[in-house]
Write a protein that holds these residues in place. Structure first.
Motif: not given
Length: 143
Positions: A57-61, A35-38, A18-22
């Motif tokens: 995912t949030m931690t990674l991003l 911004d994309v994560l939010e 999911r991190a790769v996707d974002v």
């Protein structure tokens, strides 16, 4: 990617994917990662059909966004005959997630992010990508 393949991913691998996707989306839209994560987080909260954003995912991003220059520099130093901007976008973003973990997550054995990156590449990338990603990340782990 088939749903069966994604369903077989353990929770942490799904979070990494999911991190790769974002990261890929942010790069394609030329928008800041956070911004994309939010945007994805808000969409998941407002639409029950959308998958949520795992905490990891949030931690990674957040980590990749904060250390993007250092992450890219580490990858770039380990490339032989390649430039970071010439690597396919999905491969590049798999490398970014794993490199962030290798450099900044001291609680995780270095074999884990490398193995996880290779497994994600086996599903998302060309046939040559898993070996390439493995080689680059092995070099990053020695930095």
């Amino acid at each position: 990617m088939s749903e069966k393949t994604l369903a077989a991913f353990p929770a942490r691998r799904k979070a990494r994917k999911r991190a790769v996707d974002v990261l890929y989306e942010a790069e394609q839209r030329d928008q800041p990662i956070l911004d994309v994560l939010e945007s994805r987080r808000r969409l998941a909260m407002s639409d029950a059909q959308m998958p949520g954003i795992p905490e990891y995912t949030m931690t990674l991003l957040n980590g990749v966004a904060e250390h993007l220059d250092e992450v890219d520099d580490a990858i770039d130093r380990c490339l032989v005959g390649w430039r970071l901007d010439r690597i396919p976008a999905v491969d590049r973003n798999i490398l970014r997630v794993a490199t962030y973990e290798l450099l900044y997550d001291k609680d995780t054995d270095s074999a884990v992010p490398i193995s996880e990156a290779v497994k994600i590449a086996e599903v998302l990338c060309s046939d040559d990508s898993p070996a390439f990603i493995n080689g680059v990340l092995q070099s990053v782990s020695r930095l």
